[in-house]
Enzyme design. Structure first.
Site, PDB file in Angstrom:
ATOM      1  N   ASN A 193     105.719  58.578  20.515  1.00 21.27           N
ATOM      2  CA  ASN A 193     105.276  59.930  20.142  1.00 21.27           C
ATOM      3  C   ASN A 193     106.059  60.952  20.960  1.00 21.27           C
ATOM      4  O   ASN A 193     106.197  60.802  22.182  1.00 21.27           O
ATOM      5  CB  ASN A 193     103.784  60.089  20.468  1.00 21.27           C
ATOM      6  CG  ASN A 193     103.323  61.540  20.368  1.00 21.27           C
ATOM      7  OD1 ASN A 193     103.171  62.077  19.266  1.00 21.27           O
ATOM      8  ND2 ASN A 193     103.121  62.190  21.512  1.00 21.27           N
ATOM      9  N   GLU A 194     106.537  61.971  20.311  1.00 21.83           N
ATOM     10  CA  GLU A 194     107.236  63.068  21.001  1.00 21.83           C
ATOM     11  C   GLU A 194     108.121  62.519  22.126  1.00 21.83           C
ATOM     12  O   GLU A 194     108.005  62.908  23.284  1.00 21.83           O
ATOM     13  CB  GLU A 194     106.245  64.117  21.538  1.00 21.83           C
ATOM     14  CG  GLU A 194     105.522  64.831  20.420  1.00 21.83           C
ATOM     15  CD  GLU A 194     104.763  66.096  20.845  1.00 21.83           C
ATOM     16  OE1 GLU A 194     104.701  66.415  22.046  1.00 21.83           O
ATOM     17  OE2 GLU A 194     104.236  66.775  19.937  1.00 21.83           O
ATOM     18  N   TYR A 265     103.172  73.164  15.649  1.00 19.29           N
ATOM     19  CA  TYR A 265     101.906  73.871  15.863  1.00 19.29           C
ATOM     20  C   TYR A 265     102.099  75.363  15.621  1.00 19.29           C
ATOM     21  O   TYR A 265     103.154  75.920  15.919  1.00 19.29           O
ATOM     22  CB  TYR A 265     101.410  73.664  17.302  1.00 19.29           C
ATOM     23  CG  TYR A 265     100.807  72.289  17.528  1.00 19.29           C
ATOM     24  CD1 TYR A 265      99.501  72.020  17.161  1.00 19.29           C
ATOM     25  CD2 TYR A 265     101.560  71.266  18.110  1.00 19.29           C
ATOM     26  CE1 TYR A 265      98.937  70.769  17.361  1.00 19.29           C
ATOM     27  CE2 TYR A 265     101.003  70.009  18.310  1.00 19.29           C
ATOM     28  CZ  TYR A 265      99.692  69.769  17.937  1.00 19.29           C
ATOM     29  OH  TYR A 265      99.130  68.529  18.131  1.00 19.29           O
ATOM     30  N   GLU A 353     101.597  66.068  13.500  1.00 19.93           N
ATOM     31  CA  GLU A 353     100.715  66.964  14.252  1.00 19.93           C
ATOM     32  C   GLU A 353     100.973  68.373  13.756  1.00 19.93           C
ATOM     33  O   GLU A 353     102.105  68.856  13.821  1.00 19.93           O
ATOM     34  CB  GLU A 353     100.974  66.876  15.761  1.00 19.93           C
ATOM     35  CG  GLU A 353     100.568  65.532  16.348  1.00 19.93           C
ATOM     36  CD  GLU A 353     100.725  65.458  17.869  1.00 19.93           C
ATOM     37  OE1 GLU A 353     100.634  66.495  18.546  1.00 19.93           O
ATOM     38  OE2 GLU A 353     100.959  64.323  18.354  1.00 19.93           O
ATOM     39  N   GLN A 402      93.214  68.286  15.911  1.00 23.31           N
ATOM     40  CA  GLN A 402      92.717  66.925  15.965  1.00 23.31           C
ATOM     41  C   GLN A 402      91.269  66.913  15.496  1.00 23.31           C
ATOM     42  O   GLN A 402      90.529  67.833  15.855  1.00 23.31           O
ATOM     43  CB  GLN A 402      92.794  66.386  17.377  1.00 23.31           C
ATOM     44  CG  GLN A 402      94.189  66.398  17.975  1.00 23.31           C
ATOM     45  CD  GLN A 402      94.257  65.559  19.254  1.00 23.31           C
ATOM     46  OE1 GLN A 402      93.312  64.882  19.642  1.00 23.31           O
ATOM     47  NE2 GLN A 402      95.388  65.622  19.912  1.00 23.31           N
TER      48      GLN A 402
HETATM   49  O1  AHR Z   1      97.753  67.414  20.125  1.00 21.59           O
HETATM   50  C1  AHR Z   1      97.929  67.652  21.476  1.00 21.59           C
HETATM   51  C2  AHR Z   1      99.300  67.222  21.968  1.00 21.59           C
HETATM   52  O2  AHR Z   1     100.281  67.984  21.338  1.00 21.59           O
HETATM   53  C3  AHR Z   1      99.684  65.807  21.668  1.00 21.59           C
HETATM   54  O3  AHR Z   1      99.194  64.907  22.613  1.00 21.59           O
HETATM   55  C4  AHR Z   1     101.176  65.854  21.725  1.00 21.59           C
HETATM   56  O4  AHR Z   1     101.775  64.884  20.896  1.00 21.59           O
HETATM   57  C5  AHR Z   1     101.497  67.271  21.288  1.00 21.59           C
HETATM   58  O5  AHR Z   1     102.401  67.866  22.137  1.00 21.59           O
END
Ligand code: AHR
Length: 549
Positions: A193-194, A265, A353, A402
């Protein structure tokens, strides 16, 4: 005289009444080519704050209906919106999670520190078996993200054997000893992840090497073919996509990837808290700032203000929507690179995400990322899902961040109480698009104007389900003007239209534990059949679903 008449007619058509704009919308069933994967409507649940612990997974003594320690009121609510997949255990947590710590008798499981999320002690009581029990209850498909950042190839390889192998093997025996006879057959598998950030701060070239190695030992066992998901780009990092596609799109050396996991985001403009309706749009591009992606690291744990979830001005709202709608151009950017290497669009762009990330609620642990959810969140969710639907040729999976009590959550909990957020209701309305044929739409949106800036006020997507019913979802982000639509449905035979709407008096309105029903889905009667045309008045700041039969 003729000229004056013409001007009057144009004005009458263009502006049907004060505060409204008129739009010609065409929904074209004849041009339908792609299916909207239900997996676009997926969700993400990390070991973070109160998402798992004190979210789904509560103490034995909590007086709510439970199976084991899983809250069944939450399960019932999520089943209603038919969540198609659930991504776990992170997020940043995934790259420090060691799965063997989360199996076997609970009282013998070691603890660990959740260093990304407040240094809280993780007791590992919620592990592999508990997650997969949750997925079975939800009737949803698991998406498991393996540990590349601090794990090992052997560890990931054995986890897959434990989950998916039915023959005689050490991992099969261990699974059986732990109470699970048959393998689960987990197919969606994240390779880290990331990994450009909290998952190891790797360059794309280094990650490609890691991906190939981990992926080689991520085996397909009889009955389950892995659909491997590479850690994709951060927002507009197109270079990451270029390198991965160049090296991995061919699928050689068992490196083949099913998808690539982009994260984006929506951040409200920094430091622009609401001030009772005052406050001009921030300087520069009127409140926009380059989206800073990824979780703040431990080193910068003093997170700068992202803006309040509930107390914001219209200028902040405008700038936030501007950031939210950028996902359209970001998807186009990644898609065009992917298409150079994969013209057939076999590799999925996964948006693993997404959602709005605001300041945490005052008085809560800042590393728990607990935020309220307003009508603004619903408008972001509706718009983003419309954008995903319209890009369903490439976007085949996505997860909102989430599910419970963290970031743009579907459900908030306080002790035994739960509330369904405005975002939840959007997912409820949009479930009609799951696995339906996407119908292309054409229109010119009226502008939502703020100072000298504009945004498209309207966004739309449409689909036709297997029984021929057409659904149109419309979002009007303008907080004060309704939009009048005159809709043509090409190659659709229809007789009736019904609708639902989600709106409220103010964009800052929320559901609370005392007043959980401020934002709920209501019947919509603003759509009428007139001859072959479908005329609709989409209220300001609303999400509308039309069902056409
Ligand atoms: O969703 C919160 C965080 O945001 C996650 O853990 C990460 O993958 C992202 O940077």
């Amino acid at each position: 005289m003729k000229k004056i008449l013409l001007v009057l007619i144009v004005l009458a058509v263009g502006i049907s009444s004060f505060g409204q704009s008129s739009v010609a919308l065409v929904v074209d069933a004849g041009a339908s080519k792609y299916t909207i994967s239900r997996h676009i409507y997926g969700h993400f649940s990390e070991h973070l704050g109160r998402c798992i612990y004190d979210g789904y997974w509560v103490s034995e003594s909590m007086p709510v209906p439970k199976q084991d320690r899983i809250r069944l009121d939450i399960v019932e609510a999520l089943k209603k919106i038919q969540i198609p997949n659930l991504r776990w255990p992170g997020g940043c947590f995934a790259d420090e999670y060691h799965w063997r710590d989360g199996i076997g008798p609970r009282n013998q499981r070691p603890t660990m520190i959740n260093t990304n999320w407040g240094n809280v002690t993780e007791d590992n009581s919620f592990g592999t078996h508990e997650f997969l029990e949750l997925c079975e209850l939800l009737k949803t498909e698991p998406v498991i993200v393996g540990n590349v950042g601090s794990g090992s190839v052997e560890e990931m390889s054995k986890w897959i054997e434990y989950l998916n192998y039915d023959g005689i093997s050490p991992m099969t025996n261990m699974r059986k000893q732990n109470g699970r006879e048959k393998p689960w057959g987990v197919s969606f598998w994240g390779i880290g992840n990331e990994n450009w950030g909290c998952g190891g701060n790797m360059t794309p070239e280094y990650y490609v090497t890691q991906y190939k190695q981990y992926s080689t030992f991520a085996k397909n066992y009889p009955g389950t073919t892995l659909r491997k998901i590479a850690s994709g780009a951060n927002s507009t990092n197109y270079q990451w996509t270029e390198v991965l596609m160049q090296s991995l799109a061919g699928g050689g050396g068992r490196g083949g990837m099913w998808g690539m996991d982009l994260h984006y985001y929506t951040r409200p403009p920094r430091g622009n808290r609401g001030q009772g309706g005052q406050g001009a749009p921030p300087a520069g591009a009127q409140g926009t700032r380059p989206a800073v992606q990824g979780a703040p690291t431990q080193q910068n744990a003093q997170v700068p203000s992202q803006g309040s979830a509930t107390d914001f001005t219209e200028a902040t709202y405008f700038a936030t929507m501007q950031n939210a709608l950028r996902i359209d151009e970001i998807i186009k950017g990644h898609d065009s690179i992917m298409t150079k290497y994969d013209a057939q669009k076999r590799i999925a762009l996964v948006v693993g995400e997404w959602g709005i990330w605001t300041d945490p609620e005052p008085g809560t642990n800042p590393r728990f990322l607990y935020q309220q959810n307003s009508l603004r969140d619903a408008l972001i969710a509706g718009s983003t899902l419309n954008i995903f639907n319209n890009h369903c040729d490439r976007v085949k999976m996505a997860q909102l961040a989430q599910t419970i009590n963290v970031l743009q959550a579907l459900i908030l909990t306080e002790g035994t109480k739960i509330i369904l957020t405005p975002t939840y209701h959007v997912f409820d309305m949009y479930k009609v698009h799951h696995d339906a044929r996407m119908l292309p739409v054409k229109f010119t949106s009226p502008d939502y104007v703020m100072g000298n800036q504009t945004l498209p006020a309207l966004n739309v997507s449409a689909s036709q389900d297997s029984s021929g019913v057409v659904h149109i979802t419309l979002v009007n982000i303008d907080p004060s003007k309704s939009i009048t639509l005159s809709t043509t449905l090409n190659q659709v035979k229809w007789a009736t239209v019904t609708g639902e709407v989600l709106t409220s008096a103010k964009i800052t309105d929320i559901n609370t534990f005392d007043k959980p029903g401020t934002l709920v889905i209501a019947k919509f009667d603003g759509a009428k059949k007139q001859g072959d045309l479908l005329n609709v008045v989409v209220p300001s700041k609303s999400v509308v679903l039309l069902t056409i039969k």
